[in-house]
Write an enzyme that holds these catalytic residues in place. Structure first.
Site, mmCIF file in Angstrom:
data_model
loop_
_atom_site.group_PDB
_atom_site.id
_atom_site.type_symbol
_atom_site.label_atom_id
_atom_site.label_comp_id
_atom_site.label_asym_id
_atom_site.label_seq_id
_atom_site.Cartn_x
_atom_site.Cartn_y
_atom_site.Cartn_z
ATOM 1 N N CYS A 1 6.107 -7.062 6.994
ATOM 2 C CA CYS A 1 7.206 -6.560 7.816
ATOM 3 C C CYS A 1 7.611 -7.649 8.799
ATOM 4 C CB CYS A 1 6.781 -5.294 8.571
ATOM 5 S SG CYS A 1 8.142 -4.462 9.433
ATOM 6 N N CYS B 1 3.505 8.600 0.688
ATOM 7 C CA CYS B 1 4.000 7.697 1.720
ATOM 8 C C CYS B 1 4.097 6.318 1.074
ATOM 9 C CB CYS B 1 3.046 7.671 2.911
ATOM 10 S SG CYS B 1 3.519 6.481 4.191
ATOM 11 N N GLU C 1 0.823 -1.213 0.000
ATOM 12 C CA GLU C 1 0.000 0.000 0.000
ATOM 13 C C GLU C 1 0.856 1.260 0.000
ATOM 14 O OE1 GLU C 1 -4.071 -1.631 2.133
ATOM 15 O OE2 GLU C 1 -2.637 -0.513 3.369
ATOM 16 N N CYS D 1 1.522 -1.373 15.336
ATOM 17 C CA CYS D 1 1.468 -1.130 13.896
ATOM 18 C C CYS D 1 0.781 -2.285 13.190
ATOM 19 C CB CYS D 1 2.892 -0.957 13.364
ATOM 20 S SG CYS D 1 2.990 -0.738 11.577
ATOM 21 N N CYS E 1 -1.028 6.830 10.027
ATOM 22 C CA CYS E 1 0.200 6.240 10.561
ATOM 23 C C CYS E 1 -0.100 4.957 11.333
ATOM 24 C CB CYS E 1 0.870 7.260 11.481
ATOM 25 S SG CYS E 1 2.403 6.689 12.217
ATOM 26 N N CYS F 1 6.290 -4.611 15.455
ATOM 27 C CA CYS F 1 5.980 -3.523 16.392
ATOM 28 C C CYS F 1 4.523 -3.673 16.837
ATOM 29 C CB CYS F 1 6.216 -2.168 15.731
ATOM 30 S SG CYS F 1 7.944 -1.862 15.301
#
Length: 367
Positions: A121, A114, A101, A128, A347, A125
């Protein structure tokens, strides 16, 4: 332009992985004139051709030869969502069927892309959405370039403006895809690419100390942002497992090395979580880190809820007290309001909701 796919070329070599000299050698072997190399190069990097069929100033025969020898596995737009605040989130599909994305963020004076650097990933985290996905693979440099080029085309079509800024704050850890990220930035900033200034590009990292130092050694020209989010090792270990092998002292040393070698701008990113890192004691610890790093700015970010983490945004009063305390102690900080929350584009919210997530257990923070 025509839909992109690996099958658009019968050859096995990605033409965009070739250098200009390699292309010259290929055209020489065909007894083609040299200016044809320049034409193809412009189609690849400036006109953003998604297939050889798009290269309309080449003969059909030459396009056929290119297709017989090379592939052009460009990204395609799989889905697009539009936020009430003007933010646009796109799902990009790779030639091998993966999704990532990217987001177009318009503000009064800036139009920012962005972009993602990985599919999924590996850092996990806790706050996230991407961290709850498996890392499928790194994005190639030309795929990252496609993200920027496609978002730039959206920006021109919707707002009549070119992109002004790029942030590597999408899916994945950029410094764990180091070579492709740097090569993508090289092409994005090249005069025969998108010709964007490196000073308008920010790479954000969760904190890979060794690679932050490498950025300094490589004398990069772009800006760096550290996703800090907690200013002591105990709390940072809890929400960012990478801190267990890249603690705050290692990161502070690496950031100072980066600045010594490049003099480039450094930003600290700090998401506020209710009753976890938003007390005045936490602010004191943040101030201590800030004073050890040549940071230009601390971005205080309001938390954006995700499905798999039971974190909460602090009250406006608590955020104001935190910001006031930083100001009182002469910290250059700003509260960054997230955009695109209604389409999960803010975010920490990028998660390829059209694909399955690997982990589904909620995580709670300890006070």
């Amino acid at each position: 332009m025509a839909e992109s796919a690996k099958s658009k070329g019968k050859g096995s070599r990605n033409i965009r992985q070739m250098g200009y000299t390699d292309l010259e050698d290929f055209f020489l072997s065909l007894d083609e004139k040299k200016f044809r190399v320049r034409q193809v190069w412009e189609w690849l990097w400036q006109k953003h051709a998604l297939s050889f069929a798009d290269m309309t100033n080449l003969s059909k025969e030459l396009r056929q030869k290119l297709g017989d020898n090379f592939t052009l596995p460009a990204l395609s737009i799989h889905s697009t969502q539009y936020s009430s605040d003007g933010t646009v989130k796109s799902g990009f599909k790779t030639h091998d069927g993966h999704l990532c994305e990217g987001v177009l963020i318009p503000t009064e004076h800036r139009y920012t892309a962005c972009v993602s650097s990985q599919i999924g990933c590996s850092l996990s985290c806790r706050f996230c959405a991407t961290g709850y996905m498996e890392r499928q693979r790194n994005l190639e440099f030309d795929e990252i370039y496609d993200e920027v080029a496609l978002i730039n085309e959206q920006c021109e079509r919707i707002y009549g403006k070119k992109l002004s800024n790029i942030v590597f704050m999408g899916m994945g850890e950029p410094l764990l895809n180091y070579k492709n990220v740097l090569k993508a930035i090289e092409r994005i900033t090249a005069e025969d690419g998108l010709a964007m200034s490196p000073r308008r590009i920010t790479v954000s990292t969760a904190g890979v100390a060794k690679m932050i130092r490498q950025l300094g050694d490589d004398k990069v020209k772009f800006k760096l942002a550290l996703s800090l989010h907690a200013a002591n090792d105990t709390k940072r270990n809890e929400i960012m497992p990478i801190n267990e092998t890249n603690n705050l002292k290692a990161l502070i040393d690496a950031l100072n090395h980066f600045y010594k070698e490049t003099k480039n701008e450094i930003t600290l990113e700090y998401i506020l979580f209710n009753n976890f890192n938003d007390s005045l004691k936490d602010a004191d610890e943040l101030i201590k880190v800030y004073r050890q790093v040549p940071a230009d700015l601390v971005n205080i970010i309001e938390y954006n809820p995700i499905d798999f983490a039971k974190f909460e945004k602090p009250t406006e009063k608590r955020m104001t007290e935190f910001m006031d305390y930083l100001a009182k102690n002469k910290v250059n900080a700003r509260l960054r309001k997230s955009r695109g929350k209604d389409i999960d584009a803010a975010c920490g919210q990028l998660a390829n909701k059209t694909s399955e997530l690997g982990k589904t257990e909620p995580v709670e923070l300890k006070a």
